[in-house]
Motif scaffolding. Structure first.
Motif, PDB file in Angstrom:
ATOM      1  N   THR A  65       0.850  -1.188   0.000  1.00 43.25           N
ATOM      2  CA  THR A  65       0.000   0.000   0.000  1.00 43.25           C
ATOM      3  C   THR A  65       0.883   1.235   0.000  1.00 43.25           C
ATOM      4  O   THR A  65       1.959   1.240   0.582  1.00 43.25           O
ATOM      5  CB  THR A  65      -0.990   0.040   1.198  1.00 43.25           C
ATOM      6  OG1 THR A  65      -0.306   0.400   2.398  1.00 43.25           O
ATOM      7  CG2 THR A  65      -1.723  -1.276   1.391  1.00 43.25           C
ATOM      8  N   LYS A  66       0.389   2.252  -0.708  1.00 46.28           N
ATOM      9  CA  LYS A  66       1.192   3.475  -0.877  1.00 46.28           C
ATOM     10  C   LYS A  66       0.855   4.491   0.210  1.00 46.28           C
ATOM     11  O   LYS A  66      -0.309   4.681   0.553  1.00 46.28           O
ATOM     12  CB  LYS A  66       0.917   4.071  -2.266  1.00 46.28           C
ATOM     13  CG  LYS A  66       1.759   5.310  -2.540  1.00 46.28           C
ATOM     14  CD  LYS A  66       1.771   5.697  -4.002  1.00 46.28           C
ATOM     15  CE  LYS A  66       0.467   6.207  -4.495  1.00 46.28           C
ATOM     16  NZ  LYS A  66       0.579   6.931  -5.784  1.00 46.28           N
ATOM     17  N   TYR A 109      -1.354  -0.613  -4.009  1.00 47.23           N
ATOM     18  CA  TYR A 109      -0.436  -0.230  -5.089  1.00 47.23           C
ATOM     19  C   TYR A 109      -0.033  -1.446  -5.895  1.00 47.23           C
ATOM     20  O   TYR A 109       0.454  -2.442  -5.335  1.00 47.23           O
ATOM     21  CB  TYR A 109       0.810   0.441  -4.504  1.00 47.23           C
ATOM     22  CG  TYR A 109       1.745   0.963  -5.573  1.00 47.23           C
ATOM     23  CD1 TYR A 109       1.496   2.177  -6.198  1.00 47.23           C
ATOM     24  CD2 TYR A 109       2.862   0.231  -5.963  1.00 47.23           C
ATOM     25  CE1 TYR A 109       2.338   2.656  -7.201  1.00 47.23           C
ATOM     26  CE2 TYR A 109       3.710   0.702  -6.964  1.00 47.23           C
ATOM     27  CZ  TYR A 109       3.450   1.919  -7.575  1.00 47.23           C
ATOM     28  OH  TYR A 109       4.280   2.390  -8.556  1.00 47.23           O
ATOM     29  N   VAL A 116       7.697   4.929  -7.561  1.00 48.29           N
ATOM     30  CA  VAL A 116       6.544   5.226  -6.691  1.00 48.29           C
ATOM     31  C   VAL A 116       6.530   6.734  -6.439  1.00 48.29           C
ATOM     32  O   VAL A 116       7.549   7.293  -6.034  1.00 48.29           O
ATOM     33  CB  VAL A 116       6.688   4.469  -5.347  1.00 48.29           C
ATOM     34  CG1 VAL A 116       5.484   4.723  -4.456  1.00 48.29           C
ATOM     35  CG2 VAL A 116       6.879   2.984  -5.595  1.00 48.29           C
ATOM     36  N   LEU A 149       6.153   2.750  -0.042  1.00 51.52           N
ATOM     37  CA  LEU A 149       5.254   1.592  -0.021  1.00 51.52           C
ATOM     38  C   LEU A 149       5.389   0.845   1.288  1.00 51.52           C
ATOM     39  O   LEU A 149       6.493   0.686   1.809  1.00 51.52           O
ATOM     40  CB  LEU A 149       5.590   0.620  -1.158  1.00 51.52           C
ATOM     41  CG  LEU A 149       5.370   1.108  -2.584  1.00 51.52           C
ATOM     42  CD1 LEU A 149       5.749   0.000  -3.560  1.00 51.52           C
ATOM     43  CD2 LEU A 149       3.927   1.541  -2.807  1.00 51.52           C
TER      44      LEU A 149
END
Ligand SMILES: Cc1cc2nc3c(=O)[nH]c(=O)nc-3n(C[C@H](O)[C@H](O)[C@H](O)COP(=O)(O)OP(=O)(O)OC[C@H]3O[C@@H](n4cnc5c(N)ncnc54)[C@H](O)[C@@H]3O)c2cc1C
Length: 240
Positions: A65-66, A109, A116, A149
Motif C-alpha cells: 500500500t502506498k 499499489y 513510486v 510503499l
C-alpha cells in the motif's frame, strides 16, 4: 560478513533444501555463488520476486500500500493527530524543521516498484482534509511530496488500512517442505530489533545452536550503555 551492492539473482537448491544464493556485484557486474545453511529473505517489496526465484514461479505473499506525505509551510507548532472526515482514517501534521509534514495516505499499489510517487488523487485526498482544519493552505503552497510503499502480509481483501502492520515470519519448511529458507515481511522500523531477535532465534533453533540472541540488551554501535533499571524507572514516572 556483509556484502553491499549485491543483488540476489537466484537461489541455490539441492533437492528440497536451499543451500545458498547467487548474487551479482552491482559495482563490478561479477556473479558469485554464496553457500549457506540458511537463507533469510527480507527483501521487502521484492519478497515475492525472491520467493519466485526459489519456487521457479511467482508466489504472492505481499500486499503493497502506498503512503504519501506533503511538506508544507509550518501549519502548527504542535504535532496534531486528526481523523479524516471523508473516511475516518487517522492522519497527522507534525513539525519538520521550519515546515510541516502532512501524512499519510493508504491505498493499494500495483504499479512499478521502482517508480513510486504521489499522484494527483493522493494530494487531493490529503488537501481535502487539511483545508478543513487549515483553510488558508493551497495546493500551490506544497513544497514537495514523497511516497513510500508498505509491504504487508497479504491477508485477503480487507480495506488497505485494516491490513495488519504486524510482521509475519514464514518458515518455508512448514509452509511447503522447503528447508533452509525463511521469509520475513511486514513490521515496522520501531520493531526491527525485536523482529531480528525472533528470526535469529528461529535460525539458531533450526541449526541446533543453543545460544540466545542478545539484541534486546546490546546497545547499537555508538549508543551509550543505559541501565535497564533506569529506563523502567523513567517509563513508570512518565506513566504517572
Ligand atoms: C508511508 C509510510 C510510513 C511509515 N511509517 C512508519 C513509522 O512511522 N514507523 C515505523 O516504524 N515504520 C513505518 N513505516 C514502515 C517502514 O518503513 C518499513 O516497515 C520498513 O522500511 C521495512 O523495512 P524492511 O527492511 O523490511 O524492507 P525494505 O526497507 O523494503 O528493505 C528491503 C531491502 O531488500 C533489498 N532487496 C530487494 N530485492 C533484493 C535482491 N534481489 N537482492 C538483494 N537485495 C534485495 C532492497 O534493495 C531493500 O534494501 C512506514 C512505511 C511507509 C511506506
Amino acid at each position: 560478513m556483509a556484502l553491499n551492492h549485491a543483488k540476489v539473482t537466484g537461489i541455490l537448491k539441492e533437492g528440497n533444501t536451499v543451500s545458498g544464493v547467487k548474487v551479482q556485484d552491482m559495482l563490478t557486474g561479477k556473479e558469485y555463488e554464496i553457500k549457506s545453511r540458511m537463507v533469510v529473505n527480507a527483501a521487502g517489496h521484492w519478497m515475492d520476486a525472491v520467493c519466485g526465484m526459489m519456487y521457479g514461479q511467482p508466489k504472492r505473499m505481499v500486499r503493497r500500500t502506498k503512503g504519501v506525505h506533503l511538506l508544507t509551510p509550518r501549519l502548527s507548532n504542535n504535532a496534531l493527530v486528526l481523523y479524516a472526515k471523508s473516511d475516518g482514517r487517522l492522519w497527522f501534521v507534525i513539525p519538520a524543521g521550519k515546515y510541516s509534514l502532512v501524512g499519510t495516505t493508504d491505498t493499494d499499489y500495483k504499479g512499478d516498484l521502482e517508480a513510486v510517487y504521489a499522484e494527483k488523487a493522493d494530494v487531493d485526498y490529503l488537501m481535502q482534509e487539511v483545508q478543513k482544519v487549515f483553510p488558508n493552505l493551497e495546493t500551490k503552497d506544497i513544497y514537495y511530496t514523497y511516497a513510500g510503499l508498505r509491504s504487508l502480509p497479504d491477508s485477503g481483501d480487507e480495506k488497505p488500512g485494516n491490513v495488519s502492520r504486524a510482521h509475519k515470519t514464514i518458515d518455508h519448511e512448514k509452509l511447503d517442505g522447503v528447508k533452509g529458507f525463511i521469509s520475513v515481511l511486514g513490521g515496522k522500523i520501531t520493531g526491527a530489533r525485536g523482529i531480528s531477535e525472533e528470526i535469529t532465534d528461529l535460525v539458531c533453533k533450526k541449526l541446533d545452536i543453543k545460544t540466545k540472541c542478545k539484541t534486546a540488551t546490546t546497545p547499537l554501535p555508538g549508543a551509550p550503555i543505559v541501565d535497564q533499571g533506569r529506563i523502567i524507572k523513567i517509563c513508570r514516572r512518565d506513566k504517572n
